[in-house]
Design an enzyme around this catalytic site. Structure first.
Site, PDB file in Angstrom:
ATOM      1  N   SER A 198      33.823  64.472  40.822  1.00 22.20           N
ATOM      2  CA  SER A 198      34.645  65.170  39.635  1.00 22.20           C
ATOM      3  C   SER A 198      35.538  64.305  38.734  1.00 22.20           C
ATOM      4  O   SER A 198      36.061  64.577  37.786  1.00 22.20           O
ATOM      5  CB  SER A 198      35.534  66.201  40.256  1.00 22.20           C
TER       6      SER A 198
ATOM      7  N   GLY B  63      45.620  60.682  37.323  1.00 19.31           N
ATOM      8  CA  GLY B  63      44.529  60.337  38.007  1.00 19.31           C
ATOM      9  C   GLY B  63      43.450  61.481  38.260  1.00 19.31           C
ATOM     10  O   GLY B  63      43.549  62.592  37.667  1.00 19.31           O
ATOM     11  N   HIS B  64      42.604  61.462  39.348  1.00 18.68           N
ATOM     12  CA  HIS B  64      41.585  62.465  39.779  1.00 18.68           C
ATOM     13  C   HIS B  64      41.004  62.047  40.842  1.00 18.68           C
ATOM     14  O   HIS B  64      41.090  60.929  41.506  1.00 18.68           O
ATOM     15  CB  HIS B  64      40.515  62.714  38.631  1.00 18.68           C
TER      16      HIS B  64
ATOM     17  N   GLY C 251      37.413  63.164  43.605  1.00 20.55           N
ATOM     18  CA  GLY C 251      36.187  63.942  43.615  1.00 20.55           C
ATOM     19  C   GLY C 251      35.495  63.975  44.997  1.00 20.55           C
ATOM     20  O   GLY C 251      35.783  63.024  45.592  1.00 20.55           O
TER      21      GLY C 251
ATOM     22  N   GLY D 252      29.458  64.579  51.206  1.00 22.92           N
ATOM     23  CA  GLY D 252      29.660  63.379  52.133  1.00 22.92           C
ATOM     24  C   GLY D 252      30.250  62.105  51.336  1.00 22.92           C
ATOM     25  O   GLY D 252      30.138  61.231  52.026  1.00 22.92           O
TER      26      GLY D 252
END
Length: 406
Positions: free
Chosen positions: A52, A264-265, A267, A271
């Site tokens: 993401s 930020g981000h 994701g 796994g």
């Protein structure tokens, strides 16, 4: 730099890259293997899916269009996509406030028209709340943004991303599963390679884009050096109160650190887990890309001992259950649903409730009069918004009530 080899062994992570940006320079380290089957080692050049975090790349392509005057972020999406019926704006899609159910996933293949066909299936997408009324994380909306990019650039999304971002920055990226080579990390669950990563047609939301941690920070460095992208870092909407302050910009998460601005981000995908934090005022950034194991535990250490210390900021303190919580109000009781998620809140003993979130049942107590917190770690917080939506990062709408004992 951390001893990444020791950290991944301690937390069961199969392979990882850690990169740090400071004084305009990037340093990085790699550890573990890309695939537990082949035992190919992770190097600094290995590619990991960023999941993401791709949304920030999509938002950047949209912001470019806005900077060129080719799109107005506050005009209806249907002015660009006439077949798209929900009455939302690009800004609402960028800030996760469109009301569109966030996890509407469709497998529309991997060809150049995959995003177009994906968005066609969203043309009559259900909206769980009025546009602009509430923040709720929305994968579906970013696929719509990707289609806007395609229409206005007259090229497939992945071609635009490569030509306008990857190539000018000199980055080695893979935009589809077909681009994978032996130098790519694969996801791992319970220590075993994931053989089916799932459909890839929602590229703009984060299904397939892969790169090294070093190249991810080169993208971050470009953002910090480009005044035209500064608007993306400005707060647009506050998140529900999960026990600490947080907001969202145009594609960027604003996680509410003290001592300075942080964006930020993160994701995750079958796994794989990816993390990015940037302190714009000091130019400090960290990126951690991982496969398998408890990657969040490693990121917590990185944030506290590396990023926060160098950037002079402090991460928000995570809430914990009150020592003597009040009994949970019965207005929380009920069943709440959204696409792919169900929350069932039922009575338990001693003023607690039993919350079954996606078939994971745990006891919660009252954190505030509008919020619950899990008794055991992780201390998940659920917020009741307007007595209609149960919020856990996504907003699930109430579908029935469970009456308490009289």
């Amino acid at each position: 730099m951390f001893d990444l080899h020791e950290l991944i062994d301690e937390h069961g992570v199969v392979g990882a890259q850690l990169a740090v940006l400071a004084d305009g320079e990037i340093t990085d380290v790699a550890a573990g293997v890309l695939n537990a089957g082949t035992r190919a080692p992770v190097t600094s050049d290995s590619l990991f899916q960023i999941a993401s975090i791709t949304k920030v790349w999509t938002a950047t392509l949209v912001q470019e269009l806005a900077n060129e005057g080719r799109i107005d972020l506050d005009r209806p999406v249907r002015e660009v996509l006439p077949e798209f019926r929900p009455g939302v704006t690009p800004r609402q899609l960028l800030t996760h406030t469109s009301g569109i159910d966030g996890d509407l996933f469709h497998d529309t293949g991997s060809g150049p028209d995959a995003v177009e066909r994906f968005v066609a299936r969203l043309a009559d997408a259900e909206q769980l709340f009025p546009p602009g009324a509430l923040w709720s994380y929305c994968n579906s909306g970013f696929t719509v943004l990707g289609r806007i990019v395609e229409v206005l650039r007259d090229k497939p999304f992945n071609t635009v991303l490569t030509e306008r971002l990857a190539v000018p920055l000199g980055l080695a990226v893979a935009t589809t599963y077909a681009d994978r080579t032996a130098a790519h990390a694969v996801g791992h669950e319970d220590g075993r390679p994931v053989t089916d990563p799932g459909p890839e047609s929602d590229w703009p939301a984060g299904s397939a884009l892969a790169m090294s941690a070093r190249d991810l920070l080169a993208f971050a460095r470009m953002h910090l050096a480009t005044p035209a992208f500064a608007a993306m870092r400005e707060p647009q909407v506050s998140l529900p109160d999960f026990g600490h302050p947080a907001a969202w910009g145009l594609g960027w998460e604003l996680p509410g650190y003290s001592g300075g601005r942080v964006i930020g981000h993160h994701g995750s995908n079958e796994g794989l887990a990816s993390f990015l934090r940037i302190a714009p005022d000091s130019g400090i950034a960290v990126a951690l890309l991982t496969t398998g194991g408890d990657a969040s535990a490693i990121f917590d250490l990185v944030v506290e001992a590396l990023f926060s210390a160098r950037a002079g900021v402090r991460r928000p303190v995570r809430p914990r259950p009150p020592a003597a919580p009040a009994p949970v109000d019965e207005r929380f009781l009920g069943t709440y649903r959204s696409a792919g998620h169900e929350v069932v809140v039922g009575k338990a003993e001693q003023g607690r409730v039993l919350v079954d979130l996606d078939d994971d049942a745990r006891e919660f107590v009252a954190l505030r009069d509008d919020a619950l917190i899990a008794v055991d770690e992780p201390h998940t917080v659920l917020v009741l918004v307007g007595d209609r939506w149960m919020h856990f990062g996504r907003a699930a709408v109430r579908v029935e009530e469970i009456l308490g004992d009289s």
